[in-house]
Design a protein around this motif. Structure first.
Motif, PDB file in Angstrom:
ATOM      1  N   ARG A   1       0.842  -1.213   0.000  1.00 44.76           N
ATOM      2  CA  ARG A   1       0.000   0.000   0.000  1.00 44.76           C
ATOM      3  C   ARG A   1       0.867   1.249   0.000  1.00 44.76           C
ATOM      4  N   THR A   2       1.959   1.193   0.758  1.00 43.78           N
ATOM      5  CA  THR A   2       2.870   2.332   0.805  1.00 43.78           C
ATOM      6  C   THR A   2       3.425   2.640  -0.585  1.00 43.78           C
ATOM      7  N   LEU A   3       3.601   1.581  -1.377  1.00 47.41           N
ATOM      8  CA  LEU A   3       4.093   1.768  -2.748  1.00 47.41           C
ATOM      9  C   LEU A   3       2.990   2.229  -3.698  1.00 47.41           C
ATOM     10  N   GLY A   4       1.800   2.412  -3.179  1.00 47.42           N
ATOM     11  CA  GLY A   4       0.732   2.951  -4.006  1.00 47.42           C
ATOM     12  C   GLY A   4      -0.309   1.933  -4.439  1.00 47.42           C
ATOM     13  N   PHE A   5      -0.098   0.659  -4.096  1.00 46.79           N
ATOM     14  CA  PHE A   5      -1.083  -0.356  -4.488  1.00 46.79           C
ATOM     15  C   PHE A   5      -2.351  -0.216  -3.643  1.00 46.79           C
ATOM     16  N   ARG A   6      -3.482  -0.536  -4.260  1.00 48.23           N
ATOM     17  CA  ARG A   6      -4.761  -0.456  -3.567  1.00 48.23           C
ATOM     18  C   ARG A   6      -5.393  -1.847  -3.495  1.00 48.23           C
ATOM     19  N   PRO A   7      -5.750  -2.295  -2.284  1.00 46.19           N
ATOM     20  CA  PRO A   7      -6.371  -3.625  -2.157  1.00 46.19           C
ATOM     21  C   PRO A   7      -7.711  -3.658  -2.884  1.00 46.19           C
TER      22      PRO A   7
ATOM     23  N   MET B   1       5.430   7.647  -8.454  1.00 44.64           N
ATOM     24  CA  MET B   1       5.598   6.194  -8.232  1.00 44.64           C
ATOM     25  C   MET B   1       4.821   5.435  -9.292  1.00 44.64           C
ATOM     26  N   ARG B   2       5.569   4.770 -10.155  1.00 48.69           N
ATOM     27  CA  ARG B   2       4.934   4.064 -11.269  1.00 48.69           C
ATOM     28  C   ARG B   2       5.620   2.708 -11.439  1.00 48.69           C
ATOM     29  N   PRO B   3       4.851   1.612 -11.353  1.00 50.37           N
ATOM     30  CA  PRO B   3       5.473   0.294 -11.515  1.00 50.37           C
ATOM     31  C   PRO B   3       5.987   0.131 -12.939  1.00 50.37           C
ATOM     32  N   LEU B   4       7.197  -0.402 -13.073  1.00 49.77           N
ATOM     33  CA  LEU B   4       7.770  -0.605 -14.398  1.00 49.77           C
ATOM     34  C   LEU B   4       7.729  -2.069 -14.827  1.00 49.77           C
ATOM     35  N   TYR B   5       8.161  -2.969 -13.927  1.00 52.45           N
ATOM     36  CA  TYR B   5       8.239  -4.376 -14.340  1.00 52.45           C
ATOM     37  C   TYR B   5       8.436  -5.310 -13.151  1.00 52.45           C
ATOM     38  N   THR B   6       8.189  -6.583 -13.425  1.00 52.28           N
ATOM     39  CA  THR B   6       8.588  -7.674 -12.538  1.00 52.28           C
ATOM     40  C   THR B   6       9.858  -8.274 -13.118  1.00 52.28           C
TER      41      THR B   6
END
Lengths: 136, 136
Positions: free
Chosen positions: A21-27, B1-6
């Protein structure tokens, strides 16, 4: 064929949900099954979904948690690497590689010579934070 | 904050690229660094990017490959589970759980009672294939 998510096995579901969540993910979903409990979280930027699974002792798929090689890291772009390192430390992240300027090991798009850092989360998975050079 | 990859650590980059291409990923970037070689692949559906890293013996971050618990699986939605199991087997995938009907362990959206199967890829990472019931 459509990718749905990356699924991680975690040891403490609440702790991992707090971290992501801290990284911006939303459950978006949480539940129990016959073999354990799980949660799904989506990131509003990047259309990126993770699923977290905890399999308690006694579950048919339980195994002692063992950190392996296969999941190297998650890569994120951030505007302020140093600030994000502080933020992730405040929720239990451990700094593996402190923020530094220069060519990052594996650039998101070459040539990239911004600022980068690596912080590990609750189960030892690395979070790579990449951003612009300091002061830019 | 933007996810780039796994990012996954792999033992044979060409072999893994071939496997993930079969899943629909398209290579967008490949290169070498001082510590190894890497590739990035994007999936045209789902805006999902993976990065594959191979660190050869002698690299500063080399370690003997060790399968761990942390990366449980990738989840995919497919129209025909049985066909995809055959396709992935033809490129080296190993069937872990054969296609079956019924409630899948961790549904993409409940209630889900379609068809599912698990196939492992080159480095032992599970691919979960979820789709509609047979004959629908």
């Amino acid at each position: 064929m459509r990718p749905l998510y990356t699924d991680l096995r975690v040891r403490n579901l609440d702790r991992s949900i707090r971290f992501y969540r801290t990284l911006g993910f939303r459950p978006t979903l949480r539940g129990r099954t016959s073999i354990g409990e799980f949660a799904q979280l989506e990131h509003p930027r990047g259309h990126f979904t993770i699923e977290l699974n905890r399999f308690p002792r006694g579950s048919s798929v339980y195994e002692p948690y063992r950190k392996g090689s296969e999941m190297d890291h998650f890569g994120f772009w951030v505007d302020d690497v140093d600030q994000w390192v502080r933020t992730l430390r405040s929720v239990g992240g451990k700094v593996k590689v402190a923020p530094y300027d220069g060519q990052v090991v594996v650039p998101p798009r070459p040539p990239f010579s911004g600022r980068a850092a690596y912080v590990s989360g609750p189960d030892g998975i690395w979070i790579e934070l990449m951003g612009p050079p300091r002061g830019r």
